[in-house]
Motif scaffolding. Structure first.
Motif, PDB file in Angstrom:
ATOM      1  N   ALA A  89     -43.465  52.915 -11.339  1.00 20.72           N
ATOM      2  CA  ALA A  89     -43.987  52.777 -10.204  1.00 20.72           C
ATOM      3  C   ALA A  89     -44.255  51.173  -9.891  1.00 20.72           C
ATOM      4  O   ALA A  89     -44.005  50.925  -8.677  1.00 20.72           O
ATOM      5  N   LYS A  90     -44.612  50.318 -10.794  1.00 22.35           N
ATOM      6  CA  LYS A  90     -44.811  49.049 -10.500  1.00 22.35           C
ATOM      7  C   LYS A  90     -43.379  48.605 -10.083  1.00 22.35           C
ATOM      8  O   LYS A  90     -43.225  47.376  -9.378  1.00 22.35           O
ATOM      9  N   MET A  91     -42.300  48.998 -10.864  1.00 22.68           N
ATOM     10  CA  MET A  91     -40.824  48.246 -10.453  1.00 22.68           C
ATOM     11  C   MET A  91     -40.533  48.830  -8.885  1.00 22.68           C
ATOM     12  O   MET A  91     -40.057  47.788  -8.339  1.00 22.68           O
ATOM     13  N   ARG A  92     -41.084  49.883  -8.669  1.00 23.61           N
ATOM     14  CA  ARG A  92     -40.675  50.600  -7.215  1.00 23.61           C
ATOM     15  C   ARG A  92     -41.546  49.476  -6.178  1.00 23.61           C
ATOM     16  O   ARG A  92     -40.890  49.220  -5.402  1.00 23.61           O
ATOM     17  N   SER A  93     -42.569  48.983  -6.482  1.00 25.44           N
ATOM     18  CA  SER A  93     -43.402  48.082  -5.933  1.00 25.44           C
ATOM     19  C   SER A  93     -42.837  46.679  -5.876  1.00 25.44           C
ATOM     20  O   SER A  93     -43.098  46.175  -4.736  1.00 25.44           O
ATOM     21  N   MET A  94     -42.118  46.414  -6.756  1.00 27.19           N
ATOM     22  CA  MET A  94     -41.572  45.017  -6.559  1.00 27.19           C
ATOM     23  C   MET A  94     -40.218  44.920  -5.890  1.00 27.19           C
ATOM     24  O   MET A  94     -39.842  43.933  -5.639  1.00 27.19           O
ATOM     25  N   PHE A  95     -39.765  46.157  -5.717  1.00 35.02           N
ATOM     26  CA  PHE A  95     -38.348  46.288  -5.191  1.00 35.02           C
ATOM     27  C   PHE A  95     -37.946  45.557  -3.825  1.00 35.02           C
ATOM     28  O   PHE A  95     -37.235  44.656  -4.000  1.00 35.02           O
ATOM     29  N   ASN A  96     -39.017  45.603  -2.841  1.00 42.23           N
ATOM     30  CA  ASN A  96     -38.833  44.900  -1.530  1.00 42.23           C
ATOM     31  C   ASN A  96     -38.862  43.605  -1.839  1.00 42.23           C
ATOM     32  O   ASN A  96     -38.162  42.684  -1.082  1.00 42.23           O
ATOM     33  N   ASN A  97     -39.703  42.973  -2.806  1.00 36.00           N
ATOM     34  CA  ASN A  97     -39.857  41.329  -2.995  1.00 36.00           C
ATOM     35  C   ASN A  97     -38.393  41.030  -3.568  1.00 36.00           C
ATOM     36  O   ASN A  97     -37.936  39.956  -3.213  1.00 36.00           O
ATOM     37  N   VAL A  98     -37.966  41.503  -4.478  1.00 31.33           N
ATOM     38  CA  VAL A  98     -36.522  41.439  -5.085  1.00 31.33           C
ATOM     39  C   VAL A  98     -35.433  41.298  -4.212  1.00 31.33           C
ATOM     40  O   VAL A  98     -34.515  40.562  -4.045  1.00 31.33           O
ATOM     41  N   GLN A  99     -35.654  42.453  -3.106  1.00 33.16           N
ATOM     42  CA  GLN A  99     -34.627  42.683  -2.174  1.00 33.16           C
ATOM     43  C   GLN A  99     -34.542  41.461  -1.179  1.00 33.16           C
ATOM     44  O   GLN A  99     -33.687  41.064  -0.519  1.00 33.16           O
ATOM     45  N   LYS A 100     -35.662  41.054  -0.857  1.00 32.55           N
ATOM     46  CA  LYS A 100     -35.785  39.878  -0.013  1.00 32.55           C
ATOM     47  C   LYS A 100     -35.132  38.833  -0.598  1.00 32.55           C
ATOM     48  O   LYS A 100     -34.507  37.853   0.101  1.00 32.55           O
ATOM     49  N   CYS A 101     -35.494  38.501  -1.696  1.00 29.75           N
ATOM     50  CA  CYS A 101     -34.804  37.283  -2.660  1.00 29.75           C
ATOM     51  C   CYS A 101     -33.386  37.517  -2.401  1.00 29.75           C
ATOM     52  O   CYS A 101     -32.666  36.341  -2.441  1.00 29.75           O
ATOM     53  N   ALA A 102     -32.999  38.644  -2.939  1.00 26.53           N
ATOM     54  CA  ALA A 102     -31.539  38.934  -2.578  1.00 26.53           C
ATOM     55  C   ALA A 102     -30.716  38.649  -1.413  1.00 26.53           C
ATOM     56  O   ALA A 102     -29.765  38.096  -1.277  1.00 26.53           O
ATOM     57  N   LYS A 103     -31.492  38.788  -0.291  1.00 29.76           N
ATOM     58  CA  LYS A 103     -30.999  38.441   1.139  1.00 29.76           C
ATOM     59  C   LYS A 103     -30.895  36.899   1.207  1.00 29.76           C
ATOM     60  O   LYS A 103     -30.100  36.297   1.816  1.00 29.76           O
ATOM     61  N   ASP A 104     -31.947  36.340   0.706  1.00 33.23           N
ATOM     62  CA  ASP A 104     -32.055  34.975   0.628  1.00 33.23           C
ATOM     63  C   ASP A 104     -30.883  34.324   0.000  1.00 33.23           C
ATOM     64  O   ASP A 104     -30.222  33.429   0.287  1.00 33.23           O
ATOM     65  N   LEU A 105     -30.541  35.001  -1.212  1.00 35.59           N
ATOM     66  CA  LEU A 105     -29.238  34.407  -2.109  1.00 35.59           C
ATOM     67  C   LEU A 105     -27.911  34.462  -1.120  1.00 35.59           C
ATOM     68  O   LEU A 105     -27.330  33.729  -1.237  1.00 35.59           O
ATOM     69  N   LYS A 106     -27.851  35.832  -0.473  1.00 36.69           N
ATOM     70  CA  LYS A 106     -26.728  35.973   0.401  1.00 36.69           C
ATOM     71  C   LYS A 106     -26.492  34.808   1.367  1.00 36.69           C
ATOM     72  O   LYS A 106     -25.224  34.197   1.630  1.00 36.69           O
ATOM     73  N   GLU A 107     -27.706  34.744   2.167  1.00 34.48           N
ATOM     74  CA  GLU A 107     -27.918  33.437   3.006  1.00 34.48           C
ATOM     75  C   GLU A 107     -27.310  32.205   2.378  1.00 34.48           C
ATOM     76  O   GLU A 107     -26.698  31.307   3.070  1.00 34.48           O
ATOM     77  N   ALA A 108     -27.942  31.921   1.214  1.00 33.78           N
ATOM     78  CA  ALA A 108     -27.537  30.534   0.760  1.00 33.78           C
ATOM     79  C   ALA A 108     -25.975  30.259   0.216  1.00 33.78           C
ATOM     80  O   ALA A 108     -25.502  29.488   0.280  1.00 33.78           O
TER      81      ALA A 108
END
Length: 448
Positions: A89-108
């Motif tokens: 349940a905690k991993m699920r709640s963190m998912f969106n934050n990690v996803q935002k960081c992954a989008k920043d990685l793609k933009e980098a």
């Protein structure tokens, strides 16, 4: 020779002849375990006899007062409480934050390609994992990927910087810290600048959160709750900060190393890269090109690739344990005495042809169920094993999957002239030295 190479020589010389062999690190005797059944006894079945991870205890080295180094009496209650951070349940709640960081990685990567098509893999993967750890565990919203002057990103490079001299200095410090301190010499595993950063700005995060009514359930909140709970061993602010340090170090370095080496191997094996990308794009197509938490668990071949990378480039070349009470080996008159140091040679096990056919080759099939199911359970120790294994394994896996999905669904990776050689196995003992040399040619998919 690096001590990992010495362990490898001993493993090859005595494995199959003895269950263990003794050697010395300077003047400290060490028992090197060569038999996987005995490895399981130590890490799992008879864990209480080997519950401590190492012998380094230096009160003046503030960052080392953490869950990794603590003896079992302090480690156990902290570990039990920290499990709540990694429940599904905690991993699920963190998912969106990690996803935002992954989008920043793609933009980098997009931004890097405006300068040249050769990109330094570890530099950007470190900033990505720094962002995921600080956002998910510390509640820090600023981005190291977007801000070139970000202090967390800068300090990450200071933590993992290694030279031959600093490795030797660390070994001396770990083995003779009492004597060195008695001689008036400062013993510190990480640079003073790193300690000052965590005992300054990062420690202040805990103090600020103490008076904040809004709770996010992250690591900072958990540490404050533990301090306030009755019956728990008291933790000072310095010790709470040391827990944040070890989560920052382990969380960002292991994930960044794995991502960089995955891309390095895929660049050298374009057929495997194409197969991984086909799987990723297929899953994205089924979910309207948005990766959900559930969809991220439907990438078995990518998981095989990550596991094979962790086999070839383990973050720890050996696991260290200390005997907590005298232990007699089964069917033997050998007694491992209390205080004895134990080495479990992860690197050597991962490259043993008895467990992995052609271990020098990158072969994700090693982790297909048809092969891994029949293998000894101790033949893969990428995350450790037993009660004292890597507590952040789920977080690390999610971090790697989301970062790699963002990159492989948008870019193609191939070998470039800046990475001119295939690394020798003996090079792997200095992962950070190799990472400095991993540059890959990157192309946007729409250009292919």
């Amino acid at each position: 020779m690096h001590h990992t190479n010495i362990v490898e020589e001993l493993y090859k010389r005595f494995k199959g002849k003895e269950k263990m062999v003794g050697f010395y690190v300077f003047t400290r005797p060490v028992a090197l375990i060569l038999d996987l059944d005995l490895v399981r006894q130590i890490l799992v079945k008879d864990f209480n006899n080997f519950a401590n991870r190492g012998s380094y205890h230096n009160d003046k080295d503030l960052l080392m007062a953490n869950i990794f180094f603590w003896d079992v009496e302090r480690w156990r209650p902290l570990r039990n409480n920290m499990r709540t951070l990694f429940k599904p349940a905690k991993m699920r709640s963190m998912f969106n934050n990690v996803q935002k960081c992954a989008k920043d990685l793609k933009e980098a990567f997009d931004e890097a390609l405006t300068l040249e098509d050769n990109v330094h893999m570890n530099k950007l993967s470190v900033l990505f994992t720094v962002d995921t750890i600080t956002r998910c565990f510390f509640g820090i919203e600023n981005s190291a990927l977007r801000d070139k002057h970000n202090e967390c990103g800068r300090i990450a490079s200071k933590i993992t910087a290694r030279t031959n001299y600093s490795v030797l200095k660390q070994l001396l410090g770990l083995n003779y810290y009492d004597m060195l301190q008695a001689l008036g010499m400062e013993v510190r595993i990480f640079a003073k600048e790193v300690e000052d950063f965590f005992m300054g700005p990062i420690k202040q995060i805990i103090r600020d959160r103490e008076y904040c009514e809004a709770k996010t359930g992250d690591l900072v909140d958990l540490l404050l709750e533990m301090r306030d709970n009755q019956g728990q061993p008291g933790m000072t602010f310095n010790e709470m900060t040391a827990q944040m340090f070890i989560f920052f170090l382990a969380g960002h370095e292991s994930g960044a190393v794995a991502i960089a080496f995955v891309l390095y191997e895929l660049a050298h094996h374009p057929n495997i890269q194409d197969k991984v990308r086909e799987e990723i794009l297929g899953v994205l197509k089924q979910h309207n090109n948005e990766l959900s938490y559930e969809a991220s668990m439907k990438l078995p071949y990518l998981e095989q690739v990550i596991a094979e990378t962790n086999r070839r480039y383990p973050i720890l070349n050996f696991l260290e344990r200390t005997v907590t009470q005298d232990y007699r080996l089964e069917n033997s008159n050998i007694v491992l005495e209390k205080g004895c140091t134990i080495y479990i040679p992860v690197y050597s096990i991962h490259y043993d042809p008895e467990f992995y056919e052609n271990p020098q080759e990158f072969h994700p099939q090693h982790f297909h169920s048809s092969e891994s199911g029949s293998r000894h359970p101790m033949a893969f120790l990428g995350f450790g094993e037993g009660p004292r294994n890597c507590i952040g394994m789920r977080m690390g896996q999610m971090q790697m999957i989301l970062g790699l999905v963002a990159l492989l669904s948008n870019f193609k990776f191939s070998v470039c002239e800046k990475t001119v050689r295939k690394f020798k196995i003996s090079d792997h003992v200095f992962n950070t030295r190799i990472l400095d040399e991993i540059w890959l040619k990157v192309e946007k998919l729409e250009k292919i």
